[in-house]
Design a protein around this motif. Structure first.
Motif, PDB file in Angstrom:
ATOM      1  N   PHE A 112      -6.042  -4.432 -11.314  1.00  0.00           N
ATOM      2  CA  PHE A 112      -5.517  -3.129 -10.771  1.00  0.00           C
ATOM      3  C   PHE A 112      -6.589  -2.715  -9.307  1.00  0.00           C
ATOM      4  O   PHE A 112      -6.145  -2.039  -8.874  1.00  0.00           O
ATOM      5  N   VAL A 113      -7.600  -3.476  -9.271  1.00  0.00           N
ATOM      6  CA  VAL A 113      -8.587  -3.023  -8.354  1.00  0.00           C
ATOM      7  C   VAL A 113      -9.159  -4.200  -7.482  1.00  0.00           C
ATOM      8  O   VAL A 113     -10.308  -4.113  -7.184  1.00  0.00           O
ATOM      9  N   ARG A 114      -8.249  -5.349  -7.444  1.00  0.00           N
ATOM     10  CA  ARG A 114      -8.999  -6.516  -6.786  1.00  0.00           C
ATOM     11  C   ARG A 114      -9.349  -5.988  -5.385  1.00  0.00           C
ATOM     12  O   ARG A 114     -10.271  -6.691  -4.701  1.00  0.00           O
ATOM     13  N   ARG A 115      -8.645  -5.233  -4.762  1.00  0.00           N
ATOM     14  CA  ARG A 115      -8.963  -4.769  -3.337  1.00  0.00           C
ATOM     15  C   ARG A 115      -9.964  -3.679  -3.244  1.00  0.00           C
ATOM     16  O   ARG A 115     -10.344  -3.259  -2.138  1.00  0.00           O
ATOM     17  N   LEU A 116     -10.573  -3.232  -4.320  1.00  0.00           N
ATOM     18  CA  LEU A 116     -11.818  -2.344  -4.238  1.00  0.00           C
ATOM     19  C   LEU A 116     -13.080  -2.815  -4.717  1.00  0.00           C
ATOM     20  O   LEU A 116     -13.850  -2.380  -5.456  1.00  0.00           O
TER      21      LEU A 116
ATOM     22  N   THR B 172      -1.811   0.676  -4.819  1.00  0.00           N
ATOM     23  CA  THR B 172      -2.020   1.938  -5.105  1.00  0.00           C
ATOM     24  C   THR B 172      -3.523   2.520  -4.871  1.00  0.00           C
ATOM     25  O   THR B 172      -3.947   3.341  -4.389  1.00  0.00           O
ATOM     26  N   LYS B 173      -4.227   1.751  -5.618  1.00  0.00           N
ATOM     27  CA  LYS B 173      -5.886   2.162  -5.545  1.00  0.00           C
ATOM     28  C   LYS B 173      -6.360   2.027  -4.414  1.00  0.00           C
ATOM     29  O   LYS B 173      -7.417   2.767  -4.146  1.00  0.00           O
ATOM     30  N   ALA B 174      -6.090   1.062  -3.378  1.00  0.00           N
ATOM     31  CA  ALA B 174      -6.600   0.849  -2.302  1.00  0.00           C
ATOM     32  C   ALA B 174      -6.143   1.692  -1.002  1.00  0.00           C
ATOM     33  O   ALA B 174      -6.597   1.716  -0.168  1.00  0.00           O
ATOM     34  N   THR B 175      -5.118   2.527  -1.290  1.00  0.00           N
ATOM     35  CA  THR B 175      -4.533   3.305  -0.524  1.00  0.00           C
ATOM     36  C   THR B 175      -4.597   4.557  -0.870  1.00  0.00           C
ATOM     37  O   THR B 175      -5.364   5.557  -0.507  1.00  0.00           O
ATOM     38  N   SER B 176      -3.436   4.970  -1.619  1.00  0.00           N
ATOM     39  CA  SER B 176      -3.083   6.489  -1.770  1.00  0.00           C
ATOM     40  C   SER B 176      -2.377   6.572  -3.151  1.00  0.00           C
ATOM     41  O   SER B 176      -1.835   5.770  -3.679  1.00  0.00           O
ATOM     42  N   PRO B 177      -2.613   7.673  -4.224  1.00  0.00           N
ATOM     43  CA  PRO B 177      -1.939   7.801  -5.386  1.00  0.00           C
ATOM     44  C   PRO B 177      -0.267   7.898  -5.046  1.00  0.00           C
ATOM     45  O   PRO B 177       0.554   7.603  -5.862  1.00  0.00           O
ATOM     46  N   SER B 178       0.050   8.218  -3.946  1.00  0.00           N
ATOM     47  CA  SER B 178       1.475   8.346  -3.642  1.00  0.00           C
ATOM     48  C   SER B 178       2.125   7.030  -3.072  1.00  0.00           C
ATOM     49  O   SER B 178       3.498   6.931  -2.703  1.00  0.00           O
ATOM     50  N   PHE B 179       1.302   6.188  -2.571  1.00  0.00           N
ATOM     51  CA  PHE B 179       1.709   4.700  -1.968  1.00  0.00           C
ATOM     52  C   PHE B 179       2.044   3.915  -3.145  1.00  0.00           C
ATOM     53  O   PHE B 179       1.174   2.986  -3.626  1.00  0.00           O
ATOM     54  N   ARG B 180       2.917   4.246  -3.948  1.00  0.00           N
ATOM     55  CA  ARG B 180       3.174   3.321  -5.226  1.00  0.00           C
ATOM     56  C   ARG B 180       3.947   2.210  -5.220  1.00  0.00           C
ATOM     57  O   ARG B 180       5.300   2.190  -5.065  1.00  0.00           O
ATOM     58  N   VAL B 181       3.288   1.110  -4.798  1.00  0.00           N
ATOM     59  CA  VAL B 181       3.995  -0.287  -4.432  1.00  0.00           C
ATOM     60  C   VAL B 181       3.060  -1.266  -5.369  1.00  0.00           C
ATOM     61  O   VAL B 181       2.002  -1.449  -4.944  1.00  0.00           O
TER      62      VAL B 181
ATOM     63  N   LEU C  73     -11.373   8.609   2.259  1.00  0.00           N
ATOM     64  CA  LEU C  73     -11.308   6.967   2.346  1.00  0.00           C
ATOM     65  C   LEU C  73      -9.894   6.260   2.413  1.00  0.00           C
ATOM     66  O   LEU C  73      -9.862   5.058   2.394  1.00  0.00           O
ATOM     67  N   GLN C  74      -9.036   7.236   2.215  1.00  0.00           N
ATOM     68  CA  GLN C  74      -7.545   6.446   2.325  1.00  0.00           C
ATOM     69  C   GLN C  74      -7.082   6.356   3.743  1.00  0.00           C
ATOM     70  O   GLN C  74      -7.682   7.165   4.688  1.00  0.00           O
ATOM     71  N   PRO C  75      -6.439   5.195   3.743  1.00  0.00           N
ATOM     72  CA  PRO C  75      -6.017   4.961   5.098  1.00  0.00           C
ATOM     73  C   PRO C  75      -4.793   5.780   5.714  1.00  0.00           C
ATOM     74  O   PRO C  75      -3.662   5.340   5.999  1.00  0.00           O
TER      75      PRO C  75
END
Length: 487
Positions: free
Chosen positions: A286-290, A318-327, A128-130
Protein backbone atom coordinates in the motif's frame (compact mmCIF):
# COMPACT_ATOMS: atom_id res chain seq x y z
CA UNK A 1 -7.04 26.72 -2.03
CA UNK A 2 -7.92 30.44 -2.22
CA UNK A 3 -10.58 29.80 -4.87
CA UNK A 4 -12.27 27.13 -2.72
CA UNK A 5 -12.27 29.48 0.26
CA UNK A 6 -13.83 32.29 -1.83
CA UNK A 7 -16.54 29.96 -3.10
CA UNK A 8 -17.47 28.91 0.44
CA UNK A 9 -17.50 32.48 1.71
CA UNK A 10 -19.69 33.70 -1.16
CA UNK A 11 -22.08 30.76 -0.74
CA UNK A 12 -22.44 31.65 2.96
CA UNK A 13 -23.18 35.31 2.13
CA UNK A 14 -25.79 34.38 -0.45
CA UNK A 15 -27.35 31.83 1.88
CA UNK A 16 -27.76 34.50 4.57
CA UNK A 17 -29.43 36.88 2.11
CA UNK A 18 -31.95 34.43 0.65
CA UNK A 19 -34.64 35.57 3.10
CA UNK A 20 -34.75 38.88 1.26
CA UNK A 21 -36.41 37.11 -1.63
CA UNK A 22 -39.78 35.41 -1.70
CA UNK A 23 -39.91 31.78 -2.92
CA UNK A 24 -39.53 31.90 -6.67
CA UNK A 25 -37.99 35.39 -6.49
CA UNK A 26 -35.13 36.18 -8.83
CA UNK A 27 -31.62 36.69 -7.43
CA UNK A 28 -29.24 39.33 -8.80
CA UNK A 29 -27.50 38.42 -12.04
CA UNK A 30 -24.06 36.86 -12.05
CA UNK A 31 -22.60 40.12 -13.36
CA UNK A 32 -24.07 42.04 -10.44
CA UNK A 33 -22.73 39.48 -7.95
CA UNK A 34 -19.25 39.67 -9.53
CA UNK A 35 -19.18 43.46 -9.15
CA UNK A 36 -20.75 43.52 -5.69
CA UNK A 37 -18.54 40.90 -4.05
CA UNK A 38 -15.44 41.53 -6.18
CA UNK A 39 -14.99 37.88 -7.11
CA UNK A 40 -14.50 36.08 -10.40
CA UNK A 41 -17.40 34.79 -12.55
CA UNK A 42 -16.14 31.25 -11.85
CA UNK A 43 -16.49 31.83 -8.09
CA UNK A 44 -20.06 33.10 -8.56
CA UNK A 45 -20.94 30.12 -10.73
CA UNK A 46 -19.54 27.64 -8.20
CA UNK A 47 -21.21 29.33 -5.23
CA UNK A 48 -24.59 29.25 -6.97
CA UNK A 49 -24.03 25.60 -7.91
CA UNK A 50 -23.45 24.84 -4.22
CA UNK A 51 -26.76 26.46 -3.29
CA UNK A 52 -28.50 24.57 -6.09
CA UNK A 53 -27.10 21.31 -4.71
CA UNK A 54 -28.50 22.26 -1.29
CA UNK A 55 -31.95 22.82 -2.77
CA UNK A 56 -31.97 26.51 -1.85
CA UNK A 57 -31.67 27.92 -5.37
CA UNK A 58 -32.86 26.86 -8.80
CA UNK A 59 -31.37 28.05 -12.08
CA UNK A 60 -33.17 28.47 -15.39
CA UNK A 61 -31.06 28.54 -18.56
CA UNK A 62 -31.05 32.00 -20.04
CA UNK A 63 -33.16 33.44 -17.23
CA UNK A 64 -30.96 33.40 -14.11
CA UNK A 65 -31.12 32.08 -10.54
CA UNK A 66 -34.18 32.03 -8.28
CA UNK A 67 -34.89 31.22 -4.68
CA UNK A 68 -36.31 27.70 -4.49
CA UNK A 69 -39.84 27.04 -3.35
CA UNK A 70 -40.22 26.11 0.31
CA UNK A 71 -39.75 22.45 1.03
CA UNK A 72 -42.73 20.51 2.40
CA UNK A 73 -42.69 19.99 6.14
CA UNK A 74 -41.11 16.73 7.19
CA UNK A 75 -43.45 13.97 8.20
CA UNK A 76 -43.31 12.12 11.49
CA UNK A 77 -40.56 9.50 11.55
CA UNK A 78 -41.74 5.96 11.06
CA UNK A 79 -41.06 2.95 13.26
CA UNK A 80 -37.91 1.12 12.09
CA UNK A 81 -37.60 -1.19 15.09
CA UNK A 82 -38.73 -4.14 12.93
CA UNK A 83 -35.33 -4.02 11.21
CA UNK A 84 -33.58 -5.38 14.31
CA UNK A 85 -35.38 -8.68 13.79
CA UNK A 86 -34.98 -8.69 10.01
CA UNK A 87 -31.23 -8.05 10.12
CA UNK A 88 -30.55 -10.73 12.73
CA UNK A 89 -33.10 -13.47 12.09
CA UNK A 90 -30.94 -15.48 9.70
CA UNK A 91 -27.67 -15.11 11.59
CA UNK A 92 -28.05 -18.23 13.69
CA UNK A 93 -26.91 -20.43 10.82
CA UNK A 94 -23.69 -18.47 10.18
CA UNK A 95 -20.50 -20.23 11.22
CA UNK A 96 -19.01 -16.82 12.02
CA UNK A 97 -21.35 -13.83 12.60
CA UNK A 98 -21.02 -11.20 9.88
CA UNK A 99 -20.45 -8.01 11.81
CA UNK A 100 -19.90 -4.74 9.98
CA UNK A 101 -17.95 -2.38 12.20
CA UNK A 102 -16.17 0.53 10.54
CA UNK A 103 -14.89 2.20 13.73
CA UNK A 104 -11.27 1.23 13.10
CA UNK A 105 -11.42 2.72 9.61
CA UNK A 106 -13.43 5.85 10.41
CA UNK A 107 -10.83 7.00 12.95
CA UNK A 108 -8.37 7.53 10.07
CA UNK A 109 -10.93 8.94 7.63
CA UNK A 110 -12.95 11.43 9.65
CA UNK A 111 -11.68 15.00 9.84
CA UNK A 112 -11.03 16.14 13.43
CA UNK A 113 -12.84 19.15 14.91
CA UNK A 114 -11.43 22.63 14.15
CA UNK A 115 -8.31 23.38 16.16
CA UNK A 116 -7.48 19.72 16.75
CA UNK A 117 -4.12 18.56 15.38
CA UNK A 118 -4.53 15.52 13.14
CA UNK A 119 -2.14 12.79 14.25
CA UNK A 120 -4.70 10.14 13.23
CA UNK A 121 -4.89 10.85 9.49
CA UNK A 122 -4.34 8.13 6.93
CA UNK A 123 -3.54 10.34 3.94
CA UNK A 124 -1.18 13.10 2.86
CA UNK A 125 -1.95 16.64 3.97
CA UNK A 126 -3.34 18.72 1.06
CA UNK A 127 -0.03 20.61 0.94
CA UNK A 128 1.72 17.31 0.10
CA UNK A 129 -0.80 16.15 -2.49
CA UNK A 130 -0.06 16.80 -6.18
CA UNK A 131 -3.22 18.87 -6.56
CA UNK A 132 -2.02 20.86 -9.55
CA UNK A 133 -0.72 17.79 -11.35
CA UNK A 134 -3.92 15.84 -10.64
CA UNK A 135 -6.11 18.71 -11.84
CA UNK A 136 -4.08 19.03 -15.03
CA UNK A 137 -4.16 15.25 -15.57
CA UNK A 138 -7.93 15.13 -15.09
CA UNK A 139 -8.41 18.02 -17.51
CA UNK A 140 -6.27 16.35 -20.17
CA UNK A 141 -7.93 13.00 -19.53
CA UNK A 142 -11.38 14.42 -20.13
CA UNK A 143 -10.34 15.47 -23.63
CA UNK A 144 -8.84 12.11 -24.61
CA UNK A 145 -10.68 10.34 -27.44
CA UNK A 146 -13.18 7.90 -25.94
CA UNK A 147 -12.50 9.10 -22.39
CA UNK A 148 -16.19 9.06 -21.50
CA UNK A 149 -16.92 5.75 -23.12
CA UNK A 150 -17.04 2.26 -21.67
CA UNK A 151 -13.58 0.99 -20.66
CA UNK A 152 -12.20 -2.51 -20.92
CA UNK A 153 -13.64 -4.50 -18.02
CA UNK A 154 -10.16 -5.32 -16.71
CA UNK A 155 -8.98 -1.70 -17.01
CA UNK A 156 -7.15 0.35 -19.62
CA UNK A 157 -4.38 -1.80 -21.13
CA UNK A 158 -1.79 0.98 -20.77
CA UNK A 159 -2.58 1.44 -17.07
CA UNK A 160 -2.46 -2.30 -16.44
CA UNK A 161 0.92 -2.37 -18.17
CA UNK A 162 2.17 0.47 -15.94
CA UNK A 163 1.18 -1.40 -12.77
CA UNK A 164 2.70 -4.65 -14.09
CA UNK A 165 6.04 -2.93 -14.72
CA UNK A 166 5.94 -1.53 -11.19
CA UNK A 167 5.49 -5.01 -9.73
CA UNK A 168 8.25 -6.49 -11.86
CA UNK A 169 9.27 -10.08 -12.27
CA UNK A 170 7.26 -11.97 -14.86
CA UNK A 171 3.98 -10.17 -14.09
CA UNK A 172 2.25 -9.03 -17.28
CA UNK A 173 -0.56 -6.60 -18.02
CA UNK A 174 -2.84 -9.57 -18.73
CA UNK A 175 -2.52 -10.55 -15.04
CA UNK A 176 -3.59 -7.12 -13.70
CA UNK A 177 -7.08 -5.80 -12.90
CA UNK A 178 -7.71 -2.10 -12.24
CA UNK A 179 -9.78 -1.57 -9.10
CA UNK A 180 -11.32 1.39 -7.25
CA UNK A 181 -8.81 1.74 -4.41
CA UNK A 182 -6.95 -0.67 -2.17
CA UNK A 183 -9.90 -1.27 0.14
CA UNK A 184 -12.02 -2.47 -2.78
CA UNK A 185 -9.15 -4.65 -4.02
CA UNK A 186 -8.75 -6.31 -0.61
CA UNK A 187 -12.50 -6.88 -0.40
CA UNK A 188 -12.49 -8.58 -3.80
CA UNK A 189 -9.48 -10.71 -2.87
CA UNK A 190 -10.90 -11.99 0.41
CA UNK A 191 -14.28 -12.75 -1.16
CA UNK A 192 -12.55 -14.68 -3.92
CA UNK A 193 -10.19 -16.70 -1.76
CA UNK A 194 -12.14 -17.71 1.36
CA UNK A 195 -15.74 -18.87 1.92
CA UNK A 196 -17.80 -17.54 4.85
CA UNK A 197 -16.77 -19.17 8.11
CA UNK A 198 -13.21 -19.89 6.97
CA UNK A 199 -10.14 -18.80 8.93
CA UNK A 200 -7.85 -16.19 7.40
CA UNK A 201 -4.36 -15.60 8.78
CA UNK A 202 -3.47 -11.96 9.45
CA UNK A 203 -0.48 -10.15 10.85
CA UNK A 204 -0.76 -9.02 14.45
CA UNK A 205 -1.10 -6.10 14.69
CA UNK A 206 -2.54 -5.26 11.29
CA UNK A 207 -4.65 -2.78 9.32
CA UNK A 208 -8.15 -2.44 10.91
CA UNK A 209 -9.81 -1.96 7.52
CA UNK A 210 -8.73 -5.42 6.46
CA UNK A 211 -10.05 -6.94 9.70
CA UNK A 212 -13.37 -5.18 9.06
CA UNK A 213 -13.51 -6.63 5.54
CA UNK A 214 -12.84 -10.14 6.83
CA UNK A 215 -15.46 -9.97 9.57
CA UNK A 216 -18.07 -8.44 7.28
CA UNK A 217 -17.53 -11.42 4.95
CA UNK A 218 -18.02 -13.88 7.81
CA UNK A 219 -14.34 -14.87 7.94
CA UNK A 220 -12.40 -15.64 11.12
CA UNK A 221 -9.17 -13.59 11.42
CA UNK A 222 -6.38 -15.57 13.12
CA UNK A 223 -3.45 -13.44 14.33
CA UNK A 224 0.20 -14.23 13.56
CA UNK A 225 2.61 -11.97 15.48
CA UNK A 226 5.08 -9.68 13.73
CA UNK A 227 8.36 -8.20 14.98
CA UNK A 228 10.84 -5.70 13.56
CA UNK A 229 11.58 -8.10 10.66
CA UNK A 230 7.95 -8.73 9.71
CA UNK A 231 5.80 -11.78 10.27
CA UNK A 232 7.38 -14.50 12.41
CA UNK A 233 7.54 -17.36 9.95
CA UNK A 234 7.68 -20.30 12.43
CA UNK A 235 4.43 -19.02 13.93
CA UNK A 236 2.99 -18.60 10.44
CA UNK A 237 3.68 -22.25 9.68
CA UNK A 238 2.13 -23.26 13.02
CA UNK A 239 -0.97 -21.20 12.26
CA UNK A 240 -1.48 -22.83 8.85
CA UNK A 241 -1.19 -26.29 10.42
CA UNK A 242 -3.48 -25.48 13.34
CA UNK A 243 -6.26 -23.79 11.38
CA UNK A 244 -6.18 -25.27 7.88
CA UNK A 245 -6.36 -21.70 6.55
CA UNK A 246 -5.91 -21.11 2.83
CA UNK A 247 -5.21 -17.35 2.97
CA UNK A 248 -2.59 -15.16 4.64
CA UNK A 249 -2.88 -11.35 4.35
CA UNK A 250 0.29 -9.35 4.86
CA UNK A 251 2.01 -6.02 4.24
CA UNK A 252 5.66 -6.91 3.62
CA UNK A 253 6.76 -3.30 3.08
CA UNK A 254 6.38 -0.65 5.85
CA UNK A 255 3.71 -2.68 7.58
CA UNK A 256 0.73 -0.87 9.07
CA UNK A 257 1.02 -0.11 11.96
CA UNK A 258 4.55 -1.25 12.94
CA UNK A 259 6.43 0.05 9.90
CA UNK A 260 8.35 -3.24 9.65
CA UNK A 261 9.85 -4.50 6.39
CA UNK A 262 9.81 -8.26 5.85
CA UNK A 263 13.41 -9.41 6.23
CA UNK A 264 15.16 -10.98 3.21
CA UNK A 265 15.45 -14.37 4.90
CA UNK A 266 11.73 -14.46 5.67
CA UNK A 267 10.48 -13.53 2.20
CA UNK A 268 11.20 -16.89 0.63
CA UNK A 269 9.99 -18.62 3.79
CA UNK A 270 6.57 -16.96 3.57
CA UNK A 271 6.14 -18.14 -0.01
CA UNK A 272 7.39 -21.64 0.79
CA UNK A 273 5.13 -22.03 3.83
CA UNK A 274 2.08 -20.83 1.93
CA UNK A 275 2.82 -23.04 -1.08
CA UNK A 276 3.20 -26.13 1.14
CA UNK A 277 -0.12 -25.27 2.83
CA UNK A 278 -1.84 -24.90 -0.54
CA UNK A 279 -2.65 -21.32 0.43
CA UNK A 280 -2.64 -17.84 -1.08
CA UNK A 281 -0.72 -14.82 0.18
CA UNK A 282 -2.54 -11.50 -0.26
CA UNK A 283 0.22 -8.90 -0.50
CA UNK A 284 -1.03 -5.42 0.38
CA UNK A 285 1.72 -3.20 -1.07
CA UNK A 286 0.00 0.00 0.00
CA UNK A 287 2.83 2.52 0.57
CA UNK A 288 5.63 1.55 -1.80
CA UNK A 289 5.51 5.08 -3.23
CA UNK A 290 5.85 6.72 0.21
CA UNK A 291 9.46 5.73 0.80
CA UNK A 292 11.61 8.19 2.80
CA UNK A 293 14.63 9.71 1.11
CA UNK A 294 17.09 8.03 3.51
CA UNK A 295 15.73 4.51 2.91
CA UNK A 296 17.84 1.69 1.54
CA UNK A 297 16.86 0.24 -1.86
CA UNK A 298 13.42 -1.35 -1.56
CA UNK A 299 12.86 -5.08 -1.90
CA UNK A 300 10.74 -6.16 -4.83
CA UNK A 301 7.10 -7.08 -4.20
CA UNK A 302 6.60 -10.71 -3.21
CA UNK A 303 4.58 -11.13 -6.41
CA UNK A 304 7.74 -10.48 -8.45
CA UNK A 305 9.41 -13.54 -6.87
CA UNK A 306 6.42 -15.87 -7.16
CA UNK A 307 6.17 -17.98 -10.34
CA UNK A 308 3.49 -20.29 -8.96
CA UNK A 309 0.52 -17.97 -8.42
CA UNK A 310 0.74 -18.03 -4.63
CA UNK A 311 0.63 -14.23 -4.30
CA UNK A 312 -2.37 -12.00 -5.01
CA UNK A 313 -0.88 -8.53 -5.14
CA UNK A 314 -2.62 -5.26 -4.27
CA UNK A 315 -1.00 -1.96 -5.28
CA UNK A 316 -2.47 1.53 -5.19
CA UNK A 317 -1.94 5.14 -6.23
CA UNK A 318 -4.17 6.55 -3.50
CA UNK A 319 -1.72 6.95 -0.60
CA UNK A 320 0.75 8.86 -2.76
CA UNK A 321 -1.86 11.17 -4.27
CA UNK A 322 -5.21 11.87 -2.62
CA UNK A 323 -7.94 9.94 -0.76
CA UNK A 324 -10.20 10.74 -3.71
CA UNK A 325 -7.79 9.39 -6.35
CA UNK A 326 -8.99 5.83 -5.94
CA UNK A 327 -7.09 3.85 -8.55
CA UNK A 328 -5.39 0.59 -7.65
CA UNK A 329 -4.56 -2.82 -9.08
CA UNK A 330 -5.00 -6.51 -8.33
CA UNK A 331 -2.42 -8.83 -9.83
CA UNK A 332 -2.70 -12.62 -9.85
CA UNK A 333 -1.95 -15.57 -12.11
CA UNK A 334 -3.78 -18.81 -12.71
CA UNK A 335 -7.47 -19.67 -12.31
CA UNK A 336 -7.85 -17.29 -9.36
CA UNK A 337 -7.54 -14.33 -11.74
CA UNK A 338 -10.83 -15.20 -13.41
CA UNK A 339 -12.56 -15.45 -10.05
CA UNK A 340 -11.20 -12.06 -8.98
CA UNK A 341 -12.30 -10.59 -12.30
CA UNK A 342 -15.82 -12.02 -12.03
CA UNK A 343 -16.32 -10.72 -8.49
CA UNK A 344 -15.15 -7.25 -9.44
CA UNK A 345 -17.46 -7.11 -12.44
CA UNK A 346 -20.45 -8.23 -10.36
CA UNK A 347 -19.67 -5.71 -7.61
CA UNK A 348 -18.64 -2.59 -9.52
CA UNK A 349 -18.60 -3.29 -13.30
CA UNK A 350 -15.42 -1.22 -13.79
CA UNK A 351 -13.48 1.80 -12.58
CA UNK A 352 -14.72 4.97 -14.35
CA UNK A 353 -12.69 5.52 -17.49
CA UNK A 354 -12.01 9.25 -16.91
CA UNK A 355 -10.31 8.38 -13.63
CA UNK A 356 -8.20 5.69 -15.29
CA UNK A 357 -7.25 8.12 -18.08
CA UNK A 358 -6.32 10.71 -15.44
CA UNK A 359 -4.10 8.16 -13.70
CA UNK A 360 -2.30 7.49 -16.97
CA UNK A 361 -1.86 11.21 -17.57
CA UNK A 362 -0.53 11.72 -14.04
CA UNK A 363 2.03 8.91 -13.87
CA UNK A 364 3.24 9.69 -17.39
CA UNK A 365 3.87 13.38 -16.68
CA UNK A 366 7.18 14.96 -15.54
CA UNK A 367 5.30 16.16 -12.46
CA UNK A 368 4.96 12.59 -11.12
CA UNK A 369 8.64 11.81 -10.31
CA UNK A 370 9.05 15.38 -8.98
CA UNK A 371 6.10 14.81 -6.65
CA UNK A 372 7.46 11.50 -5.38
CA UNK A 373 10.87 13.03 -4.67
CA UNK A 374 9.30 15.97 -2.82
CA UNK A 375 7.10 13.70 -0.70
CA UNK A 376 10.05 11.42 0.05
CA UNK A 377 12.04 14.35 1.41
CA UNK A 378 9.15 15.85 3.37
CA UNK A 379 8.14 12.56 5.00
CA UNK A 380 11.71 12.01 6.20
CA UNK A 381 11.77 15.53 7.68
CA UNK A 382 8.43 15.01 9.41
CA UNK A 383 9.36 11.53 10.69
CA UNK A 384 12.58 12.90 12.19
CA UNK A 385 10.76 15.86 13.73
CA UNK A 386 8.13 13.66 15.36
CA UNK A 387 10.69 11.11 16.54
CA UNK A 388 12.90 13.77 18.10
CA UNK A 389 9.97 15.49 19.78
CA UNK A 390 8.65 12.22 21.22
CA UNK A 391 12.02 11.11 22.56
CA UNK A 392 12.48 14.48 24.25
CA UNK A 393 8.98 15.20 25.59
CA UNK A 394 7.55 11.69 26.02
CA UNK A 395 10.36 9.27 26.88
CA UNK A 396 7.81 7.05 28.68
CA UNK A 397 6.40 5.98 25.32
CA UNK A 398 8.34 3.15 23.73
CA UNK A 399 9.24 3.60 20.06
CA UNK A 400 10.75 0.23 19.10
CA UNK A 401 11.08 0.92 15.38
CA UNK A 402 11.65 4.05 13.28
CA UNK A 403 10.47 3.24 9.75
CA UNK A 404 12.08 4.42 6.51
CA UNK A 405 8.78 4.58 4.67
CA UNK A 406 5.11 5.16 5.28
CA UNK A 407 3.51 7.94 7.26
CA UNK A 408 3.20 6.93 10.91
CA UNK A 409 4.91 5.74 14.12
CA UNK A 410 3.75 2.90 16.38
CA UNK A 411 4.25 3.45 20.11
CA UNK A 412 3.74 1.30 23.16
CA UNK A 413 2.27 3.02 26.20
CA UNK A 414 3.68 2.58 29.71
CA UNK A 415 2.16 -0.26 31.69
CA UNK A 416 1.27 1.93 34.66
CA UNK A 417 2.60 3.80 37.64
CA UNK A 418 2.95 2.86 41.27
CA UNK A 419 2.02 -0.43 42.88
CA UNK A 420 -1.03 -2.05 41.34
CA UNK A 421 -2.42 1.14 39.82
CA UNK A 422 -2.44 0.45 36.09
CA UNK A 423 -2.78 3.48 33.85
CA UNK A 424 -2.66 1.32 30.72
CA UNK A 425 -3.60 -2.30 30.56
CA UNK A 426 -3.77 -4.29 27.33
CA UNK A 427 -6.78 -2.24 26.25
CA UNK A 428 -6.03 0.95 28.13
CA UNK A 429 -5.21 3.11 25.14
CA UNK A 430 -8.71 4.57 25.15
CA UNK A 431 -7.99 6.72 28.23
CA UNK A 432 -4.95 8.27 26.58
CA UNK A 433 -6.78 8.78 23.27
CA UNK A 434 -9.62 10.58 25.06
CA UNK A 435 -7.20 12.72 27.07
CA UNK A 436 -5.30 13.61 23.90
CA UNK A 437 -8.47 14.76 22.19
CA UNK A 438 -9.34 16.94 25.17
CA UNK A 439 -5.86 18.44 24.86
CA UNK A 440 -6.46 19.19 21.18
CA UNK A 441 -4.78 16.36 19.28
CA UNK A 442 -6.40 13.35 17.60
CA UNK A 443 -4.50 10.05 17.75
CA UNK A 444 -5.33 6.50 16.75
CA UNK A 445 -5.84 3.83 19.45
CA UNK A 446 -3.95 0.57 19.04
CA UNK A 447 -6.76 -1.80 20.02
CA UNK A 448 -8.47 -1.98 16.58
CA UNK A 449 -5.20 -3.22 15.03
CA UNK A 450 -5.42 -6.53 16.91
CA UNK A 451 -7.77 -9.33 15.93
CA UNK A 452 -7.50 -10.86 19.42
CA UNK A 453 -6.48 -9.53 22.83
CA UNK A 454 -3.56 -7.08 22.44
CA UNK A 455 -0.37 -7.81 24.38
CA UNK A 456 -0.10 -4.17 25.51
CA UNK A 457 -1.59 -0.74 24.94
CA UNK A 458 -0.42 1.10 21.83
CA UNK A 459 -1.18 4.20 19.79
CA UNK A 460 -0.39 5.12 16.21
CA UNK A 461 0.71 8.67 15.34
CA UNK A 462 0.63 9.95 11.76
CA UNK A 463 3.03 12.66 10.63
CA UNK A 464 1.65 12.99 7.08
CA UNK A 465 -1.75 14.57 7.68
CA UNK A 466 -0.52 17.68 9.53
CA UNK A 467 0.42 21.00 7.95
CA UNK A 468 4.13 20.76 8.85
CA UNK A 469 6.78 20.29 11.49
CA UNK A 470 5.37 23.19 13.53
CA UNK A 471 2.14 21.28 14.09
CA UNK A 472 4.12 18.17 14.94
CA UNK A 473 5.95 19.97 17.75
CA UNK A 474 2.75 21.49 19.10
CA UNK A 475 0.93 18.17 18.86
CA UNK A 476 3.60 16.36 20.87
CA UNK A 477 3.49 19.13 23.47
CA UNK A 478 -0.25 18.56 23.81
CA UNK A 479 0.32 14.81 24.11
CA UNK A 480 2.67 15.52 27.01
CA UNK A 481 -0.15 17.37 28.74
CA UNK A 482 -2.57 14.54 28.00
CA UNK A 483 -0.24 11.86 29.35
CA UNK A 484 0.22 13.79 32.58
CA UNK A 485 -3.54 13.61 33.19
CA UNK A 486 -3.77 9.83 32.94
CA UNK A 487 -0.48 8.54 34.38
Amino acid sequence: MQERSSVGELANRLRQELNRYSPGGKLPSSRVLVERFRVSPVTVSRALAQLVAEGLVVTRPGAGAYRAEARPASTTAGDTSWQEVALSANGAADLVPRTVNADGVVVSLAAPPPGVIEFNGGYLHPSLQPEGAMAAALSRAGRRPGAWGRPHLDGLPELREWFARGIGGAVTAAEVLITAGGQAALTTALRALAPPGAPVLVESPTYPGMLAIARAAGLRPVPVPVDADGVRTPLLADAFRATGARVFVCQPLFQNPTGAVLAPGRRAEVLRIAREAGAFVVEDDFVRRLVHEDAAPLPRPLAAEDPDGVVVHVGSLTKATSPSFRVSALAARGPVLERLRAIQIVDTFFVPRPLQEAALELVGSPAWPRHLRAVSTELRIRRDAMTSALLTALPQLSLPHIPSGGYHLWLRLPDGTGGTSQAFGSGGDSAFVAAALRAGVAITPGRPYFSAEPPAAHVRLSFAAVAGVGEIGEGVRRLRTALDTVV
